[in-house]
Structures are given as structure tokens and as C-alpha cells.
Design an enzyme around this catalytic site. Sequence first.
Site, mmCIF file in Angstrom:
data_model
loop_
_atom_site.group_PDB
_atom_site.id
_atom_site.type_symbol
_atom_site.label_atom_id
_atom_site.label_comp_id
_atom_site.label_asym_id
_atom_site.label_seq_id
_atom_site.Cartn_x
_atom_site.Cartn_y
_atom_site.Cartn_z
ATOM 1 N N PRO A 15 -93.068 72.345 24.459
ATOM 2 C CA PRO A 15 -92.453 71.623 23.656
ATOM 3 C C PRO A 15 -91.780 72.505 22.581
ATOM 4 O O PRO A 15 -92.349 73.472 22.130
ATOM 5 C CB PRO A 15 -93.762 70.969 22.812
ATOM 6 C CG PRO A 15 -94.851 71.855 23.214
ATOM 7 C CD PRO A 15 -94.538 72.519 24.477
ATOM 8 N N VAL A 17 -89.070 72.372 19.270
ATOM 9 C CA VAL A 17 -88.479 71.555 18.331
ATOM 10 C C VAL A 17 -86.813 71.550 18.545
ATOM 11 O O VAL A 17 -86.425 72.796 18.512
ATOM 12 C CB VAL A 17 -88.836 71.885 16.888
ATOM 13 C CG1 VAL A 17 -88.039 71.098 15.821
ATOM 14 C CG2 VAL A 17 -90.187 71.427 16.755
ATOM 15 N N GLN A 69 -95.612 65.371 23.076
ATOM 16 C CA GLN A 69 -96.533 66.030 22.066
ATOM 17 C C GLN A 69 -96.283 65.662 20.704
ATOM 18 O O GLN A 69 -95.242 65.288 20.342
ATOM 19 C CB GLN A 69 -96.216 67.540 21.780
ATOM 20 C CG GLN A 69 -97.165 68.526 21.289
ATOM 21 C CD GLN A 69 -96.842 69.890 20.924
ATOM 22 O OE1 GLN A 69 -95.933 70.058 20.250
ATOM 23 N NE2 GLN A 69 -97.567 70.802 21.741
ATOM 24 N N CYS A 98 -98.971 75.031 16.245
ATOM 25 C CA CYS A 98 -97.915 75.363 15.300
ATOM 26 C C CYS A 98 -98.363 76.014 14.219
ATOM 27 O O CYS A 98 -99.018 75.690 13.278
ATOM 28 C CB CYS A 98 -97.049 74.091 14.832
ATOM 29 S SG CYS A 98 -95.803 74.655 14.071
ATOM 30 N N LYS A 140 -102.702 71.761 22.812
ATOM 31 C CA LYS A 140 -101.986 73.219 22.858
ATOM 32 C C LYS A 140 -102.704 74.012 21.592
ATOM 33 O O LYS A 140 -102.358 73.458 20.692
ATOM 34 C CB LYS A 140 -100.722 72.946 22.993
ATOM 35 C CG LYS A 140 -99.896 74.336 23.064
ATOM 36 C CD LYS A 140 -98.285 74.210 23.146
ATOM 37 C CE LYS A 140 -97.733 75.418 23.434
ATOM 38 N NZ LYS A 140 -97.632 76.126 22.314
ATOM 39 N N HIS A 168 -101.685 79.406 23.758
ATOM 40 C CA HIS A 168 -100.873 80.459 23.217
ATOM 41 C C HIS A 168 -101.656 81.722 23.035
ATOM 42 O O HIS A 168 -102.281 81.473 22.032
ATOM 43 C CB HIS A 168 -99.802 79.852 22.182
ATOM 44 C CG HIS A 168 -98.859 80.821 21.851
ATOM 45 N ND1 HIS A 168 -97.506 80.563 21.511
ATOM 46 C CD2 HIS A 168 -98.897 82.347 21.760
ATOM 47 C CE1 HIS A 168 -96.727 81.355 21.320
ATOM 48 N NE2 HIS A 168 -97.530 82.593 21.606
ATOM 49 N N ASN A 198 -99.558 80.378 27.759
ATOM 50 C CA ASN A 198 -98.073 80.215 27.136
ATOM 51 C C ASN A 198 -98.159 81.497 26.388
ATOM 52 O O ASN A 198 -98.983 81.975 25.574
ATOM 53 C CB ASN A 198 -98.128 79.065 26.204
ATOM 54 C CG ASN A 198 -97.114 79.221 25.420
ATOM 55 O OD1 ASN A 198 -96.895 78.879 24.387
ATOM 56 N ND2 ASN A 198 -95.666 79.304 26.122
ATOM 57 N N ALA A 222 -91.125 78.824 27.034
ATOM 58 C CA ALA A 222 -90.339 78.364 26.076
ATOM 59 C C ALA A 222 -89.060 79.001 25.804
ATOM 60 O O ALA A 222 -88.031 78.720 26.380
ATOM 61 C CB ALA A 222 -91.136 78.678 24.775
ATOM 62 N N ARG A 223 -89.129 80.135 25.222
ATOM 63 C CA ARG A 223 -87.892 81.027 25.028
ATOM 64 C C ARG A 223 -87.161 81.429 26.306
ATOM 65 O O ARG A 223 -86.014 81.619 26.287
ATOM 66 C CB ARG A 223 -87.923 82.135 23.987
ATOM 67 C CG ARG A 223 -88.260 81.861 22.499
ATOM 68 C CD ARG A 223 -88.511 82.886 21.650
ATOM 69 N NE ARG A 223 -89.721 83.456 21.835
ATOM 70 C CZ ARG A 223 -90.161 84.873 21.238
ATOM 71 N NH1 ARG A 223 -89.430 85.461 20.504
ATOM 72 N NH2 ARG A 223 -91.245 85.141 21.727
#
Length: 350
Positions: A15, A17, A69, A98, A140, A168, A198, A222-223
Site C-alpha cells: 500500500p 499513498v 488497506q 504507518c 500490517k 515491516h 516488507n 514498495a519503493r
Amino acid sequence: MDLFESGKVVRVCAPMVRYSKLSFRCLVRKYGCDVCFTPMIVAADFMRSVKARDSEFTTDRSDRPLIIQFAAKDAQTLADAACVVAPFSDGVDLNCGCPQRWAMAEGYGACLINKPQLVKDMVRHVKDQVEKPNYAVSIKIRIHKDLRKTVDLCQKVEAAGVSWITVHGRTAEERHQPVHYDAIKTIKDSLSIPVIANGDVKNLQDVESIHQLTGVDGVMAARGLLANPALFAGYEYTPLNRKRGELFPRLSKTGDSCEEGELLDLRIYAYHGFDSQLRPTSITDMFPWCTLSRFGKISFTGGNSERRVLGRECASASTPMGVLWSASENNRGQYAFSLDAKGPKLAQPK
């Protein structure tokens, strides 16, 4: 979901943003991604506003498996939001990781790892109220400095019926420090449900090495996917399906359209610009075209020339994938592409 029953390492789009929206999810699915997450959606806003629902969540029939999510801080709001999206998705995920200050100040994100009973209640509410067989409910998380607290949290939500947990491997205070893969392994060894790792997945080799280090059932990127949407297929760079000058040869006049299979070419065309050897100047400039209600640009540099692709995505009930492209290259003129559910069409430049 039968996601983890094949025995292979499940490859997951994180996920993100502004970025992991429908257009981007369609692209990574073409390159070996097994399941995609939407960007984090604040459940309370989602339930309060029709405008928020229309702008924050778009999908289509090909966009599966799909996990929505949510950021939430009370069980009933999360359950209500899950009931709304259940017909259009395969599961919901509660964001407990987050680390942004605004999220934690509002009671969302990583602060929830210190509220195991609340997280347990939220999982149970969704499980009890969503009337859809095999609908997934996951969380997560980030890890605690005292890993025993993380293990305790995970075991409590496992008892509540959580489908899987994504870990993560950093604390809420850590950003670019090395990922604690040993902590992920400890968590995996303490549970009987699937665990997804993650953190710092940059290529396909990382997927296998993280699996070997931790024994996890899936790996989330992600990145790494932002830099290379074809990461899970083993490519160093996302390839163009056609040579320069051969993209959409039939798109020559207003109203022309292309086949469904050519949809991918348009997306990668926008990703690379006019020259497949050019690279985006930064990750943050790479995918503004995936965002709703946002006007942005992607800058590409090569030699003494600079090319830009401008994009704005507009959502509506009739064209949930509505994307308007305006692209120019030196003095060759401007071209506009309208991308809707039927595929791209060439339009008069504005």
C-alpha cells in the site's frame, strides 16, 4: 483466499499513498505481482463522504486479488468500511505500521501496535460482520524495540482470526536503517498463519534471499516497485513492448482506439517517456499519473534535451480509469490520450 496454498513465495505490491492506485496495480500485475494493496484509506472519512469513496477507491474486474488497506481506530468503523468494499475486493488490511506523525497523533498507524486488544477487537468485528466466505482480514505492522511485545500482539490477533500478518522489519522510529530480518524470522516462527515480509526489496533476488532468511510466506515491495514495476518478473528495468516510433501506429486521428492488450504499452510509454533509455529524475516524480485529483509531471533528461509527460487522472462512475495524457517531444507536437475502460483513445491536444 487461496493465496498461500501454492507453496511459492507470494509477491505483493505494498500500500503506497498516491501511488498504488488502479493504473499502477494494473501495470505490476502484468509483471508477476500476485496481490496488490490499495493506498491507505482513512475508514472514518471513507464512510462519511461519498466524494471520499469515489476518489479513494477505484477498481475493475481484472484488479484481483485486491486488498483494501484502511486506517482505523475503532472496530465498528473498520467493519462498516469492510462491508462496503467487500463485494469489490478479496480482503481488508488494518494499517498498524504507518509512522507518520499525523497518523499516530490521530490514533492510526504504528501507535496501534501498542494497543493489542483494540487491534484484536477490530479483526474480530470485521470477521463477524463481513458476509463473504473466505474474505481476508490482515494487519500490517512495524516491530517494537522489545520484540516480545510484537510477538504477543501477533499471537493475540492470530487467536482473533487474522488471515495473515505483514511485518515491516523496522521500528516506528526507524526509516532507512537496515531491516531486522531476524525479528521477522522470530515472528514467523511464533505463528501458524502466513507472514509477509516488507522492507528493502529492490530486485527479484531480494525476494528469494528474504524468504531464505526468514521463512516467510510472502514478500512485499514498495519503493522497489516504484523504481521498477517489473521487479517481480526479474527485469532490471521495466521493458517497452515495442520499439520507439512503433507505439500505437494506428492512433493517428481523433477517436482512434487500440486493443486491450495495448493498454500496457501506453502505461509503460508514459513511464519511460519517449526514449526507453531515459530515466526519471526521482521516485517522487515518477507516477503522478496514478493519483486522483492531482496535476503533476514526470521529468526525463537525456543529453541537452528534457522531455515531460503531464498527467491528470479524473474519476467518475462511467470511466473509473479516466486518465488524460498530454505529451510533447521537442517540436513534434502534442498528443493527448484518453484512457477509459475501453482502452486508450487519441484526442485533440488542448
